[in-house]
Every structure is written in C-alpha cells, then in structure tokens.
Design an enzyme around this catalytic site. Structure first.
Site, short mmCIF file in Angstrom:
data_model
loop_
_atom_site.label_atom_id
_atom_site.label_comp_id
_atom_site.label_asym_id
_atom_site.label_seq_id
_atom_site.Cartn_x
_atom_site.Cartn_y
_atom_site.Cartn_z
N CYS A 1 -2.75 11.57 1.85
CA CYS A 1 -2.12 10.27 1.54
C CYS A 1 -0.73 10.45 0.95
O CYS A 1 0.26 10.07 1.57
CB CYS A 1 -3.01 9.49 0.58
SG CYS A 1 -4.68 9.33 1.18
N LYS B 1 0.83 -1.21 0.00
CA LYS B 1 0.00 0.00 0.00
C LYS B 1 0.88 1.27 0.00
O LYS B 1 0.64 2.20 -0.77
CB LYS B 1 -0.92 -0.02 1.24
CG LYS B 1 -1.45 1.33 1.67
CD LYS B 1 -2.45 1.88 0.68
CE LYS B 1 -2.73 3.34 0.96
NZ LYS B 1 -3.91 3.82 0.35
N1 SAJ Z 1 -1.25 15.25 -8.40
C1 SAJ Z 1 -0.32 15.89 -9.20
N2 SAJ Z 1 -0.02 15.32 -10.43
C2 SAJ Z 1 -0.60 14.17 -10.84
C3 SAJ Z 1 -1.54 13.53 -10.01
C4 SAJ Z 1 -1.84 14.09 -8.79
O1 SAJ Z 1 0.24 16.93 -8.85
O2 SAJ Z 1 -0.29 13.73 -11.95
C5 SAJ Z 1 -1.59 15.82 -7.08
C6 SAJ Z 1 -3.06 16.13 -6.89
O3 SAJ Z 1 -3.41 17.36 -7.46
C7 SAJ Z 1 -3.18 16.10 -5.38
C8 SAJ Z 1 -2.16 15.02 -4.98
O4 SAJ Z 1 -1.31 14.83 -6.09
O5 SAJ Z 1 -2.79 17.33 -4.81
C9 SAJ Z 1 -2.79 13.69 -4.59
O6 SAJ Z 1 -3.86 13.38 -5.48
P1 SAJ Z 1 -4.08 11.91 -6.09
O7 SAJ Z 1 -5.27 11.98 -6.96
O8 SAJ Z 1 -2.81 11.43 -6.70
O9 SAJ Z 1 -4.29 10.98 -4.83
P2 SAJ Z 1 -5.25 11.00 -3.53
O10 SAJ Z 1 -4.42 11.46 -2.37
O11 SAJ Z 1 -6.53 11.67 -3.75
O12 SAJ Z 1 -5.51 9.41 -3.39
C10 SAJ Z 1 -4.39 8.52 -3.35
C11 SAJ Z 1 -4.66 7.39 -4.35
N3 SAJ Z 1 -3.45 6.60 -4.53
C12 SAJ Z 1 -3.02 6.22 -5.75
O13 SAJ Z 1 -3.56 6.53 -6.78
C13 SAJ Z 1 -1.82 5.34 -5.79
C14 SAJ Z 1 -5.83 6.53 -3.85
O14 SAJ Z 1 -6.02 5.43 -4.71
C15 SAJ Z 1 -5.54 6.04 -2.42
O15 SAJ Z 1 -6.59 5.25 -1.90
C16 SAJ Z 1 -5.40 7.28 -1.55
O16 SAJ Z 1 -4.27 8.02 -2.03
C17 SAJ Z 1 -5.18 6.85 -0.12
O17 SAJ Z 1 -6.10 7.01 0.70
O18 SAJ Z 1 -4.11 6.28 0.18
#
Ligand code: SAJ
Length: 428
Positions: free
Chosen positions: A259, A205
C-alpha cells in the site's frame, strides 16, 4: 439480509466476505485463483489475521458464506481485487479491476449495487468501471448503484478494523450511496461518510497512505540527522510529538507492503507525480542503502561478512513479505558484492546472507530457524518488529555468532543490555 458477491478473496476480499457473512448477509466469494478457492473450500484460511479463521469457519458452517467457481448474481457486488504498480511505468495495473468489472457486468440486474473497494488512481470508478458496467444497457445512478468505498484496514488487525474504522462512500449520486450505506451500516461501527463523487473518495484514500509514507520519510531523514548530530532520533521524535499538533512517525529500514510504497504513485497517475511525494518515496526506498552503508562501516571485511537478516515480513506480526525492507537490505548487500553479484543485480542470495522470519511461510529466499541464521554470522540485522523478537537474548546470539555486530533498525532490543553483553549495537 442481502445477497452479496465478493470478487477477489485476498487480504481484503476474504475478511470482507467473512465479516459480512457473520453479520447477516448471504455471501458468495469468488476468486480467479482456482487453487485458492480449493484451499478455502478445504477450510484453510491462507491469511494470518487474528480472528479470521474462526469467523471463516463459523460462516461456512452456518451456510452464510460459500466459495463459488463462478461469479453469481447478487444484490451487492463488492470488488476487492489487487491493483499492483507497473514498475516500469510507475502506473497502476488495472487489469484485475477491469476483469472483475466485466464479470459483474455479465450478472448485473436492475436495482443492484456495485462497490469498488480496491485502491485505484483518481477517476478509475467513473472512467474505467462505469463504462464497462453500462455496456449492457443499464445506467449507473438510475438503473444500478455504483460506489467507491476504499478499504482502510490495517494488516495484522483487519477483522477488528473492518468493524471499527470509519468508512467513506463515494457514489455517482445520492441514491447510490444510500444503498451502500445499508450494507456497510450492518457491520461498521465507525462513522460512515457519504460523498456524491467517487473520485473524491479515491483521492481521500490515496491521501491517507501518502500522508503516512511522507511522514515516515520525514522520520527517516530525522534518523540520518540523528546520526550526524550523535543524538537518538527516536527520542527527538518522541520529544517533538509532545506538542499537541505534531505526530511524526517512526524511522525504519524502508517502507514495505503493498500500500504505502504504491499508493503515492497512484495519486500522480496521469498527472505527473507531485515532487514532494516522489521525493518521500525516494527517501524511503533509499533506507535499505543507508542501513547497508552503516552496517558496512562497522564491519572489518564488509565484502566477506556473513549477515543474518532477522525479519522479512514487511512489518511486525504479519506473514506478508511483499516489498519487504529486510529483503531490500539483503539485495543491497548482495548487489554491492560485485564479484558475487548476479546479472540481474543481485536478486538471488548468496550463502553469506541468511534469513529468519517466524511468520513468513512463502518467500523467494530460504528461511531457516534463528540458530541456523545466526550460526557464524558476523552481524545480525533486525529488519522487522515482530513481537517475539523482543525476547531476543544477547547470550544466545553471542554463542551462535562469529562477530558481535547487532543492528536494530526497529527499536526492538535494549541497546545497553546488548552492549553490556559485548555487542557493538547499531540503531536507527
Ligand atoms: N512503517 C514505518 N514507520 C512507521 C509506520 C510504518 O517505517 O512509523 C513501515 C512499516 O514497517 C511497513 C510500512 O511502513 O513496512 C507500511 O506499514 P503500515 O503499518 O504503515 O501500513 P500497511 O501497509 O500495513 O497498511 C496501510 C494502512 N494505512 C494507513 O494507516 C493510512 C491501512 O490502514 C490501509 O488499509 C492499508 O495501508 C491499505 O491497504 O491501503
């Protein structure tokens, strides 16, 4: 049908309880927060997630979900409590996990199954949870089942992902995972993989979120390189991603939420965080400073400029402002205005910074409508990729703003259209 007690009714626990209750189980939801329990009992779901309110109402009406004031005995106990990062030690605060586990221990019976879904540092299930559960005399793996099943759902799409995502079940032995498979296979359409070691599941995870955070750090470094070479970094990433084994993520003003900015630290908890992972965290945390540097270079009087921050949700179309990149940008602006800075380094905002976010309702800063946020602004910075922001109209912005700087950190607007309308467009 099985009886399930879900411990913790936040972003993960509530949808988990609701989905299980809609898929044939008799679910009791418990949270230590009395006001949250009352709010849920009044029928109001405080989390903005597609489909959640409807599923919740259906389960409550059908009597398959009950919000209780105490933990109850159940065949399955599912622990979904928060595990925040202690900022000073950079280690996980496991107080809520320990408290929930103690509550489970008080109701634990022979033949029950305890599942920890909270994201935790490696070793937590065996070193922290197991001893507490065994303190009453029952033995994990023979008298009751103990499993780590990390949650994987994406905020903004939780209800769908709860059903469709693959899941990993790490039990203290095969008997434990068998019991957990019976529960999860009743609502999960994705593949369920079982492993006979909870620590393996914990690490898997953490690797998922660490991979994403590290990948975004690479994208952010490419964005800086793009500025140096005068090329569009997103276009370079798109071109690189045409290779079948390359998948670089997108740059942004920082990585927010509860996360990605946290889980990479959990991986190093107690073992010294690996250098690459720590460096990726620094790169991503440094993006707010980079955005403000670029912004200030474009302003004639950066110390006095009025700035509108558009978006404080940590990402598009969610209502969650935890670890918000938009707020980090605003705090960086504030902290640099030394004459206005507050003693705590700029945690409070001055009137030169305004905030607009159509999704967030509870925030530490005053949120205003779009027109008020733009009124008299020298620059507008788009810090969240909300879908409605795609409708932003340069003419409206021009009428409201005093200046003409628009900084799109999320690739939301069409730069040519805004340049034609007289804007100085900055992108990331
Ligand atoms: N972000 C970027 N560039 C990207 C993708 C995201 O800057 O290409 C930023 C987003 O804007 C945001 C942050 O990253 O600020 C996190 O967003 P996210 O959509 O990547 O993730 P979370 O935190 O909403 O959810 C993540 C997910 N993990 C993965 O995709 C591996 C989700 O599936 C998990 O369940 C969650 O963390 C968790 O609870 O662990």
């Amino acid at each position: 049908m099985s009886s399930v007690c879900v411990h913790g009714l936040g972003y993960i626990g509530l949808p988990t309880a609701v989905v299980m209750a809609n898929f044939g189980h008799q679910v009791t939801g418990y949270d230590v927060d009395e006001s949250l329990r009352d709010r849920l009992r009044s029928g109001d779901v405080p989390v903005e997630e597609p489909g959640l309110q409807a599923y919740f109402t259906r389960a409550i009406d059908a009597g398959s979900l009950e919000i209780a004031d105490t933990v109850v005995a159940a065949k399955y106990h599912v622990i979904c409590v928060p595990t925040p990062l202690d900022e000073s030690s950079q280690r996980a605060n496991l107080d809520a996990v320990r408290e929930a586990t103690r509550s489970v221990a008080s109701e634990l019976r022979h033949g029950d199954t305890v599942i920890l879904e909270s994201t935790v540092p490696p070793g937590t299930t065996l070193r922290e949870v197991k001893p507490i559960l065994e303190s009453a005399g029952l033995v994990a793996g023979s008298d009751f089942a103990l499993v780590h099943c990390p949650e994987t759902v994406l905020p903004g799409d939780i209800v769908r992902e709860l059903r469709e995502n693959d899941r990993i079940l790490g039990g203290v032995n095969g008997l434990c995972t068998e019991s957990a498979v019976r529960l999860y296979s009743s609502f999960v359409e994705g593949e369920i993989t079982t492993v006979g070691d909870p620590t393996l599941a914990e690490i898997a995870k953490l690797l998922q979120n660490t991979y994403r955070d590290t990948n975004i750090a690479l994208a952010n470094e490419i964005a800086k390189l793009g500025d140096e070479y005068g090329i569009d970094a997103r276009e370079a990433i798109e071109l690189a991603n045409t290779h079948p084994r390359v998948e670089i993520h997108q740059p942004g003003p920082g990585v927010g939420g509860h996360c990605l900015p946290i889980d990479p630290w959990f991986l190093g908890h107690g073992s010294g965080t690996p250098e690459l992972i720590a460096h990726a965290r620094e790169v991503n945390d440094g993006m707010a400073g980079y955005v403000v540097d670029t912004l200030e270079e474009s302003l004639e009087e950066p110390d006095d400029a009025r700035i509108a921050i558009l978006g404080i949700a940590y990402k598009g179309d969610v209502d969650d402002a935890r670890q918000s990149p938009g707020l980090s940008v605003a705090k960086t602006v504030q902290a640099r205005r030394s004459s206005l800075a507050t003693p705590d380094g700029g945690a409070q905002m001055d009137s030169h910074v305004s905030f607009h976010d159509p999704h967030v309702t509870d925030a530490d800063v005053p949120l205003v409508g779009l027109e008020s946020a733009l009124a008299g602004a020298d620059a507008a910075v788009i810090t969240t990729d909300h879908e409605v922001f795609e409708e932003f109209d340069p003419e409206t912005f021009r009428d409201q703003m005093a200046g003409n700087v628009i900084y799109d950190t999320r690739n939301i607007i069409d730069p040519d259209r805004w340049r034609t309308a007289g804007f100085r467009v900055l992108t990331l």
